[in-house]
Design an enzyme around this catalytic site. Structure first.
Site, PDB file in Angstrom:
ATOM      1  N   VAL A  59       0.848  -1.193   0.000  1.00 45.03           N
ATOM      2  CA  VAL A  59       0.000   0.000   0.000  1.00 45.03           C
ATOM      3  C   VAL A  59       0.882   1.241   0.000  1.00 45.03           C
ATOM      4  O   VAL A  59       1.886   1.299   0.714  1.00 45.03           O
ATOM      5  CB  VAL A  59      -0.922   0.010   1.246  1.00 45.03           C
ATOM      6  CG1 VAL A  59      -1.684   1.326   1.349  1.00 45.03           C
ATOM      7  CG2 VAL A  59      -1.886  -1.165   1.217  1.00 45.03           C
ATOM      8  N   GLY A 104       4.506   4.095   2.873  1.00 44.04           N
ATOM      9  CA  GLY A 104       4.139   2.821   2.250  1.00 44.04           C
ATOM     10  C   GLY A 104       4.286   1.699   3.252  1.00 44.04           C
ATOM     11  O   GLY A 104       4.903   1.874   4.303  1.00 44.04           O
ATOM     12  N   LYS A 105       3.701   0.579   2.973  1.00 41.83           N
ATOM     13  CA  LYS A 105       3.893  -0.595   3.832  1.00 41.83           C
ATOM     14  C   LYS A 105       3.466  -1.817   3.054  1.00 41.83           C
ATOM     15  O   LYS A 105       2.633  -1.721   2.140  1.00 41.83           O
ATOM     16  CB  LYS A 105       3.040  -0.477   5.105  1.00 41.83           C
ATOM     17  CG  LYS A 105       3.541  -1.318   6.248  1.00 41.83           C
ATOM     18  CD  LYS A 105       4.678  -0.629   6.984  1.00 41.83           C
ATOM     19  CE  LYS A 105       5.277  -1.495   8.068  1.00 41.83           C
ATOM     20  NZ  LYS A 105       6.220  -0.759   8.906  1.00 41.83           N
ATOM     21  N   GLY A 106       4.026  -2.962   3.440  1.00 48.43           N
ATOM     22  CA  GLY A 106       3.640  -4.202   2.767  1.00 48.43           C
ATOM     23  C   GLY A 106       3.588  -5.343   3.748  1.00 48.43           C
ATOM     24  O   GLY A 106       4.106  -5.253   4.864  1.00 48.43           O
ATOM     25  N   ASP A 145      10.722  -5.404   8.305  1.00 51.33           N
ATOM     26  CA  ASP A 145       9.748  -5.183   9.372  1.00 51.33           C
ATOM     27  C   ASP A 145       9.642  -6.517  10.135  1.00 51.33           C
ATOM     28  O   ASP A 145      10.567  -7.325  10.068  1.00 51.33           O
ATOM     29  CB  ASP A 145       8.406  -4.726   8.770  1.00 51.33           C
ATOM     30  CG  ASP A 145       7.475  -4.102   9.803  1.00 51.33           C
ATOM     31  OD1 ASP A 145       7.764  -3.015  10.289  1.00 51.33           O
ATOM     32  OD2 ASP A 145       6.450  -4.729  10.153  1.00 51.33           O
TER      33      ASP A 145
END
Ligand code: NAD
Length: 417
Positions: A59, A104-106, A145
């Site tokens: 995202v 952003g992040k996934g 992460d």
């Protein structure tokens, strides 16, 4: 009971600050949505020859100030809602420290613990290929992460580079030093916490060299923050804890010795002889000048918040206080340096890693430390000044600073077409 959406909660925090600053309703509308959400279902060949399909997300919340930036996690509880909330928070984290990134992040919905190294490598390479259309050194730059590490970042970088036909160092950060990682990345978050704590003490009129400190969590963030506060600032670290319990030593711990003990004892401090055994609740209630929660989210809740005696809390962990605890801490007039400011050292040095990768020119450790120090100090000042200007708490002030920056960039760029 309806499930609470993390994204809805994140929007509420944003809404509180947006109300205070009377944010233009049009900008509020734009900033309330992630720009892009990608969900992929992808097959991976397992060691026994079977094929399993995994689901992952990437995202991008906002890219008005620069490419999206944020980690990728592997966890069985990953959902699109969670990834959206984490991307949203990354937008404000990058903005509050003034680095030119959006959020952003996934995540991939997987429990990696029973997987072999080969399975994790194939899953990682396939996932990165699946999201290749939206990531890139000038588009979106992932990082480690929960349950992802430097080796996985090396595979991501290699996969992207293979697909492009040439090495692209800038597509991910948190890489191993030998393939484009940055000096000082491992200590970066703890170093940022140390700077935030020193600035907090100065703001409260204390001499940082005379301060006592209690640290919950003795992993990457907690142990580096402890070591640097002792070695560089002169603080006495009188309490430490981890998942196995806590320790108290009024004379201050020898942190190098404690780190050595931890590393030889399955990453735990339990049984260290030069301190009195205490509980994690005792640690939170310790009579120290600074309390650094650097373990888990929600460590300080409505049950233990009333016992906190420190005058300053520096949030090393993400979300270490529940909203109920936060109200109690505010009533007690405890000065809080909020998580997305206090623990931003990691993303700042990730930014340095990206810049070095783009230039194929690597800085030495002293340059990294100096540049991080400057950014953390300036960010702290701008949040303190905003808290004064709006007569509000530090967390709200940090939101005000970051929303202002992102809103200004969004307004200046205008709405296309
Ligand atoms: P880590 O896994 O290296 O260390 C976590 C520490 O917390 C360990 O000492 C563990 O024993 C302890 N712990 C776990 N459960 C506990 C409990 N119930 N009570 C007390 N202690 C407990 O993790 P880390 O990288 O140091 O991250 C710590 C926090 O900081 C997390 O919230 C993480 O999201 C946040 N953070 C980390 C970074 C980074 O660069 N590492 C950056 C930003 C934020």
């Amino acid at each position: 009971m309806a499930e609470v959406s993390l994204y809805e909660n994140a929007l509420k925090q944003f809404g509180k600050a947006a109300d205070i600053m009377k944010l233009d309703p049009n900008l509020r509308e734009v900033l309330s949505y992630p720009k892009r959400e990608l969900t992929v279902n992808f097959p991976v060949r397992m060691d026994d020859g079977s094929i399993k399909v995994f689901t992952g997300h990437r995202v991008q919340h906002n890219v008005a100030r620069g490419p999206a930036k944020g980690g990728i996690r592997y966890h069985p509880n990953v959902t699109l809602d969670e990834v959206k909330a984490l991307a949203f928070w990354m937008t404000w984290k990058a903005a509050v420290v003034g680095i030119p990134y959006g959020g952003g992040k996934g995540g991939v919905k997987v429990d990696p613990s029973p997987l072999s190294i080969g399975e994790i490598e194939r899953l990682s390479r396939r996932f990165f290929s699946e999201i290749q259309m939206i990531v890139g050194e000038d588009k979106d730059i992932p990082a480690p992460d929960v349950n992802t590490n430097a080796q996985i970042m090396a595979w991501y970088m290699d996969t992207y580079s293979m697909n492009m036909g040439h090495s692209v160092l800038g597509v991910v950060t948190g890489k191993p030093l030998d393939v484009g990682g940055s000096a000082g990345r491992t200590e970066a978050t703890g170093r940022g916490v140390r700077i935030a704590a020193e600035e907090g003490l100065k703001f409260m009129g204390d001499n940082p060299a005379d301060a006592t400190v209690a640290v919950q969590g003795f992993g990457n963030v907690g142990s580096f923050a402890s070591k640097l506060l002792k070695d560089e600032v002169g603080c006495r670290i009188i309490g430490v804890s981890d998942v196995s319990g806590g320790l108290y030593n009024p004379d201050g711990f020898d942190i190098d010795d404690l780190i050595r003990y931890r590393d030889e004892n399955k990453a735990l401090i339990k049984g260290y002889p030069k301190g009195e055994a205490i509980t994690n609740d005792d640690l939170l209630a310790m009579d120290a000048d600074v309390l650094i929660p650097a373990a888990l989210e929600n460590a300080i809740d409505e049950n233990n918040a009333k016992d906190v005696r420190a005058r300053i809390i520096v949030e090393g962990a993400n979300g270490p206080m529940t909203p109920e605890a936060e109200d109690i801490i505010a009533e007690k007039d405890i000065f809080v340096v909020p998580d997305f400011l206090a623990n931003a050292g990691g993303v700042v040095v990730s930014y340095f890693e990206w810049v070095q990768g783009l230039q194929w020119y690597f800085w030495d450790l002293e340059d990294i430390r100096k540049a991080l120090h400057k950014i953390m100090k300036e960010s702290f000042s701008s949040v303190v000044n905003t808290a004064r200007k709006y007569d509000t708490d530090m967390r709200t002030a940090a939101y005000l600073v970051s929303i202002e920056r992102v809103a200004t960039a969004t307004r200046l760029r205008g709405i296309y077409p």
